[in-house]
Each structure stands twice: as structure tokens, then as C-alpha cells.
Design a protein around this motif. Structure first.
Motif, PDB file in Angstrom:
ATOM      1  N   ASP A 156       0.850  -1.178   0.000  1.00  0.00           N
ATOM      2  CA  ASP A 156       0.000   0.000   0.000  1.00  0.00           C
ATOM      3  C   ASP A 156       0.892   1.236   0.000  1.00  0.00           C
ATOM      4  O   ASP A 156       1.614   1.487   0.965  1.00  0.00           O
ATOM      5  CB  ASP A 156      -0.893  -0.047   1.251  1.00  0.00           C
ATOM      6  N   ARG A 157       0.854   2.028  -1.071  1.00  0.00           N
ATOM      7  CA  ARG A 157       1.746   3.183  -1.179  1.00  0.00           C
ATOM      8  C   ARG A 157       1.587   4.139   0.002  1.00  0.00           C
ATOM      9  O   ARG A 157       2.571   4.663   0.530  1.00  0.00           O
ATOM     10  CB  ARG A 157       1.484   3.928  -2.498  1.00  0.00           C
ATOM     11  N   ALA A 158       0.351   4.374   0.440  1.00  0.00           N
ATOM     12  CA  ALA A 158       0.111   5.320   1.528  1.00  0.00           C
ATOM     13  C   ALA A 158       0.738   4.855   2.844  1.00  0.00           C
ATOM     14  O   ALA A 158       1.030   5.662   3.721  1.00  0.00           O
ATOM     15  CB  ALA A 158      -1.385   5.541   1.707  1.00  0.00           C
ATOM     16  N   VAL A 159       0.958   3.543   2.962  1.00  0.00           N
ATOM     17  CA  VAL A 159       1.572   2.988   4.176  1.00  0.00           C
ATOM     18  C   VAL A 159       3.074   2.805   3.994  1.00  0.00           C
ATOM     19  O   VAL A 159       3.881   3.123   4.867  1.00  0.00           O
ATOM     20  CB  VAL A 159       0.917   1.634   4.534  1.00  0.00           C
ATOM     21  N   ALA A 192       9.880  -5.038  -6.210  1.00  0.00           N
ATOM     22  CA  ALA A 192       9.379  -4.659  -4.886  1.00  0.00           C
ATOM     23  C   ALA A 192       8.537  -3.396  -4.937  1.00  0.00           C
ATOM     24  O   ALA A 192       7.715  -3.155  -4.047  1.00  0.00           O
ATOM     25  CB  ALA A 192      10.553  -4.468  -3.928  1.00  0.00           C
ATOM     26  N   LEU A 193       8.721  -2.571  -5.965  1.00  0.00           N
ATOM     27  CA  LEU A 193       7.974  -1.321  -6.087  1.00  0.00           C
ATOM     28  C   LEU A 193       6.855  -1.422  -7.115  1.00  0.00           C
ATOM     29  O   LEU A 193       6.254  -0.416  -7.486  1.00  0.00           O
ATOM     30  CB  LEU A 193       8.933  -0.182  -6.476  1.00  0.00           C
ATOM     31  N   GLY A 194       6.567  -2.641  -7.582  1.00  0.00           N
ATOM     32  CA  GLY A 194       5.543  -2.827  -8.607  1.00  0.00           C
ATOM     33  C   GLY A 194       6.190  -3.077  -9.959  1.00  0.00           C
ATOM     34  O   GLY A 194       7.326  -3.559 -10.044  1.00  0.00           O
ATOM     35  N   SER A 195       5.497  -2.745 -11.018  1.00  0.00           N
ATOM     36  CA  SER A 195       6.025  -2.950 -12.365  1.00  0.00           C
ATOM     37  C   SER A 195       7.249  -2.066 -12.573  1.00  0.00           C
ATOM     38  O   SER A 195       7.236  -0.883 -12.248  1.00  0.00           O
ATOM     39  CB  SER A 195       4.964  -2.608 -13.416  1.00  0.00           C
ATOM     40  N   GLU A 196       8.307  -2.660 -13.105  1.00  0.00           N
ATOM     41  CA  GLU A 196       9.530  -1.910 -13.359  1.00  0.00           C
ATOM     42  C   GLU A 196      10.174  -2.414 -14.637  1.00  0.00           C
ATOM     43  O   GLU A 196       9.784  -3.452 -15.192  1.00  0.00           O
ATOM     44  CB  GLU A 196      10.511  -2.025 -12.197  1.00  0.00           C
ATOM     45  N   PHE A 225      14.346   1.037 -14.062  1.00  0.00           N
ATOM     46  CA  PHE A 225      13.435   2.186 -14.080  1.00  0.00           C
ATOM     47  C   PHE A 225      12.226   1.826 -13.230  1.00  0.00           C
ATOM     48  O   PHE A 225      11.532   0.834 -13.510  1.00  0.00           O
ATOM     49  CB  PHE A 225      13.004   2.506 -15.513  1.00  0.00           C
ATOM     50  N   VAL A 226      11.981   2.611 -12.194  1.00  0.00           N
ATOM     51  CA  VAL A 226      10.856   2.356 -11.288  1.00  0.00           C
ATOM     52  C   VAL A 226       9.966   3.595 -11.271  1.00  0.00           C
ATOM     53  O   VAL A 226      10.400   4.707 -11.583  1.00  0.00           O
ATOM     54  CB  VAL A 226      11.339   2.013  -9.861  1.00  0.00           C
ATOM     55  N   GLY A 227       8.717   3.410 -10.906  1.00  0.00           N
ATOM     56  CA  GLY A 227       7.800   4.536 -10.842  1.00  0.00           C
ATOM     57  C   GLY A 227       6.622   4.223  -9.933  1.00  0.00           C
ATOM     58  O   GLY A 227       6.191   3.069  -9.825  1.00  0.00           O
ATOM     59  N   VAL A 228       6.133   5.252  -9.275  1.00  0.00           N
ATOM     60  CA  VAL A 228       4.976   5.103  -8.391  1.00  0.00           C
ATOM     61  C   VAL A 228       4.025   6.274  -8.633  1.00  0.00           C
ATOM     62  O   VAL A 228       4.450   7.435  -8.643  1.00  0.00           O
ATOM     63  CB  VAL A 228       5.396   5.055  -6.904  1.00  0.00           C
ATOM     64  N   ASP A 229       2.762   5.958  -8.848  1.00  0.00           N
ATOM     65  CA  ASP A 229       1.726   6.980  -9.007  1.00  0.00           C
ATOM     66  C   ASP A 229       1.137   7.318  -7.646  1.00  0.00           C
ATOM     67  O   ASP A 229       0.748   6.422  -6.887  1.00  0.00           O
ATOM     68  CB  ASP A 229       0.610   6.461  -9.923  1.00  0.00           C
ATOM     69  N   GLY A 230       1.069   8.612  -7.346  1.00  0.00           N
ATOM     70  CA  GLY A 230       0.447   9.077  -6.113  1.00  0.00           C
ATOM     71  C   GLY A 230      -0.727   9.985  -6.432  1.00  0.00           C
ATOM     72  O   GLY A 230      -1.129  10.092  -7.597  1.00  0.00           O
ATOM     73  N   PRO A 231      -1.286  10.651  -5.426  1.00  0.00           N
ATOM     74  CA  PRO A 231      -2.421  11.564  -5.665  1.00  0.00           C
ATOM     75  C   PRO A 231      -1.971  12.822  -6.414  1.00  0.00           C
ATOM     76  O   PRO A 231      -1.312  13.679  -5.838  1.00  0.00           O
ATOM     77  CB  PRO A 231      -2.930  11.884  -4.253  1.00  0.00           C
ATOM     78  N   ARG A 232      -2.275  12.873  -7.711  1.00  0.00           N
ATOM     79  CA  ARG A 232      -1.951  14.010  -8.583  1.00  0.00           C
ATOM     80  C   ARG A 232      -0.455  14.184  -8.801  1.00  0.00           C
ATOM     81  O   ARG A 232       0.003  15.238  -9.220  1.00  0.00           O
ATOM     82  CB  ARG A 232      -2.567  15.314  -8.047  1.00  0.00           C
ATOM     83  N   PHE A 280       3.425  11.812  -9.865  1.00  0.00           N
ATOM     84  CA  PHE A 280       4.094  10.586 -10.283  1.00  0.00           C
ATOM     85  C   PHE A 280       5.575  10.741  -9.969  1.00  0.00           C
ATOM     86  O   PHE A 280       6.189  11.755 -10.294  1.00  0.00           O
ATOM     87  CB  PHE A 280       3.880  10.354 -11.786  1.00  0.00           C
ATOM     88  N   LEU A 281       6.158   9.758  -9.285  1.00  0.00           N
ATOM     89  CA  LEU A 281       7.576   9.800  -8.931  1.00  0.00           C
ATOM     90  C   LEU A 281       8.312   8.728  -9.719  1.00  0.00           C
ATOM     91  O   LEU A 281       7.997   7.544  -9.614  1.00  0.00           O
ATOM     92  CB  LEU A 281       7.759   9.571  -7.425  1.00  0.00           C
ATOM     93  N   ARG A 282       9.284   9.175 -10.511  1.00  0.00           N
ATOM     94  CA  ARG A 282      10.071   8.250 -11.331  1.00  0.00           C
ATOM     95  C   ARG A 282      11.462   8.107 -10.748  1.00  0.00           C
ATOM     96  O   ARG A 282      12.051   9.079 -10.269  1.00  0.00           O
ATOM     97  CB  ARG A 282      10.181   8.773 -12.765  1.00  0.00           C
ATOM     98  N   GLY A 283      11.988   6.898 -10.786  1.00  0.00           N
ATOM     99  CA  GLY A 283      13.346   6.656 -10.312  1.00  0.00           C
ATOM    100  C   GLY A 283      14.129   5.836 -11.311  1.00  0.00           C
ATOM    101  O   GLY A 283      13.568   4.970 -11.997  1.00  0.00           O
ATOM    102  N   VAL A 284      15.431   6.122 -11.413  1.00  0.00           N
ATOM    103  CA  VAL A 284      16.349   5.322 -12.220  1.00  0.00           C
ATOM    104  C   VAL A 284      17.448   4.834 -11.291  1.00  0.00           C
ATOM    105  O   VAL A 284      18.149   5.638 -10.669  1.00  0.00           O
ATOM    106  CB  VAL A 284      16.949   6.129 -13.391  1.00  0.00           C
ATOM    107  N   ILE A 285      17.567   3.523 -11.179  1.00  0.00           N
ATOM    108  CA  ILE A 285      18.509   2.902 -10.241  1.00  0.00           C
ATOM    109  C   ILE A 285      19.674   2.313 -11.030  1.00  0.00           C
ATOM    110  O   ILE A 285      19.480   1.562 -11.981  1.00  0.00           O
ATOM    111  CB  ILE A 285      17.812   1.797  -9.428  1.00  0.00           C
ATOM    112  N   GLY A 286      20.893   2.676 -10.625  1.00  0.00           N
ATOM    113  CA  GLY A 286      22.087   2.127 -11.256  1.00  0.00           C
ATOM    114  C   GLY A 286      23.063   1.632 -10.209  1.00  0.00           C
ATOM    115  O   GLY A 286      22.834   1.757  -9.003  1.00  0.00           O
ATOM    116  N   GLY A 287      24.173   1.075 -10.652  1.00  0.00           N
ATOM    117  CA  GLY A 287      25.172   0.566  -9.716  1.00  0.00           C
ATOM    118  C   GLY A 287      24.762  -0.778  -9.148  1.00  0.00           C
ATOM    119  O   GLY A 287      24.032  -1.552  -9.771  1.00  0.00           O
TER     120      GLY A 287
END
Length: 202
Positions: free
Chosen positions: A22-25, A117-121, A141-148, A150-157
Motif C-alpha cells: 500500500d503506497r500510503a503505508v 518490490a515497487l511494482g512494475s519496473e 526504471f521504477v515509478g509510483v503513481d500518487g495523488p496528482r 508521479f515519482l520516477r526513479g532510475v537505479i544504477g550501480g
């Protein structure tokens, strides 16, 4: 024996397909969900919780001098994050994944979509050059949609392939707070980032 049946409680609806987390948690959090007493580094659109071993970099667009991304070095890994405005009724991650896949294919790379672990990636192998040598760089490449937003992340290393480093960076991503603000913004616009009000040492 007494009858403990309660007709008012319905079993969980399988059709609802609740996400594993649950993203909110679990985060990343909206500003309304964040703990107000935690010592966040305030970067405007996002707030970062300091932790030992974390180094923060602001990525600045040369022409406009605006901050376009936040780079986090942690657990022998890199995490680049960008917060975007999103429609009130739908997220951006499904559409964004398709765009990323197309861009990497045009660069001659390969992409695998998977559940993490963060959903579809997306796990991408991207052609790069190190000195005079052609190499392949691994990135998630990871991403999470929130209320209005969207947070995108790119993980390397290390976190692109090592499980323990991945868990540490995923926890870092989840701890981020997004500050959407009340101003109207077109979907997909970068929510403004700024220098921290006071230098924060992580």
C-alpha cells in the motif's frame, strides 16, 4: 457455541486486486501522509530523509539553470528521482514505461518488464562508452503513481543487480515525500525542485 457470523463484514473482493503493498503505508508518501516531525531535507517538490552513507546531488539543466532531477548515492548505487504532476483520475507510470522502452530500443538497448518490490519496473541494458570501450550499463526504471503526482526513479550501480543493495535503495525510494502543491499544473510537467533552505548533511 455462539454464532460469530457477522453479516455486516464482507470478505475481501478478489476482483479489486489490491496491490501487494500500500503506497500510503509503505511510501513514497504524499505530503499529507508524511510524519511532520521527521528531519527531512526540503527540496521543494520532494523531501528526503537523511541517513548515514547518503550523498545528495542536484542535477541542473545548463541552459535554464533549473534543477531537473535529484541524484542520490547510496549503498554503492545511484538513484535519480524526478517528481511530475499527474492527472487527478489516472497515473502516468503505464504510459511512461512504454515511452522508456521505445527510447531504449532506439538506442540499441534491451528492456525487460518485470514485477519488483515497487511494482512494475523495467530492467534495461543500455549501450554506453567507457573511455574507448563500448560497454553495457544496467539500469532499473521504477515509478509510483500518487495523488496528482508521479515519482520516477532510475537505479544504477549495485542495486541494479544485487539483492541487498536493491533492498536498501528501494527503502530509500519509499521514504521520499512528494509535495505536489495546490497550483494547477499540466500533467507530465516536472514539479519545481529547489535548493535546500539550509545545507543538509546526510
Amino acid at each position: 457455541m455462539s454464532d460469530d457470523t457477522t453479516s455486516g463484514i464482507e470478505p475481501a473482493d478478489d476482483a479489486q486486486q489490491a496491490p501487494v503493498r500500500d503506497r500510503a503505508v509503505d511510501g513514497p508518501f504524499d505530503e499529507s501522509e508524511a510524519n511532520p516531525v521527521r528531519p527531512y531535507i526540503d527540496l521543494g517538490a520532494i523531501k528526503i530523509l537523511p541517513r548515514e552513507g547518503l550523498n545528495l546531488r542536484l542535477e541542473v539543466e545548463e541552459q535554464t539553470q533549473r534543477i531537473v532531477a535529484v541524484g542520490l548515492d547510496y549503498a554503492d548505487s545511484t538513484l535519480q528521482v524526478q517528481p511530475f504532476a499527474a492527472p487527478r483520475t489516472s497515473g502516468l507510470w503505464d504510459e511512461t514505461r512504454a515511452q522508456i522502452q521505445e527510447q531504449i530500443a532506439q538506442q540499441g538497448g534491451t528492456v525487460t518488464e518485470r514485477e519488483g518490490a515497487l511494482g512494475s519496473e523495467l530492467l534495461a541494458e543500455i549501450p554506453a562508452v567507457a573511455g574507448d570501450t563500448a560497454v553495457t550499463r544496467l539500469a532499473r526504471f521504477v515509478g509510483v503513481d500518487g495523488p496528482r503526482w508521479f515519482l520516477r526513479g532510475v537505479i544504477g550501480g549495485a542495486a541494479a543487480s544485487d539483492e541487498s543493495a536493491a533492498a536498501a535503495v528501494e527503502d530509500l525510494f519509499r521514504s521520499i515525500v512528494v509535495v505536489r502543491g495546490g497550483a494547477p499544473m499540466p500533467p507530465r510537467d516536472l514539479i519545481p525542485l529547489r535548493m535546500p533552505a539550509a545545507p543538509g548533511t546526510a
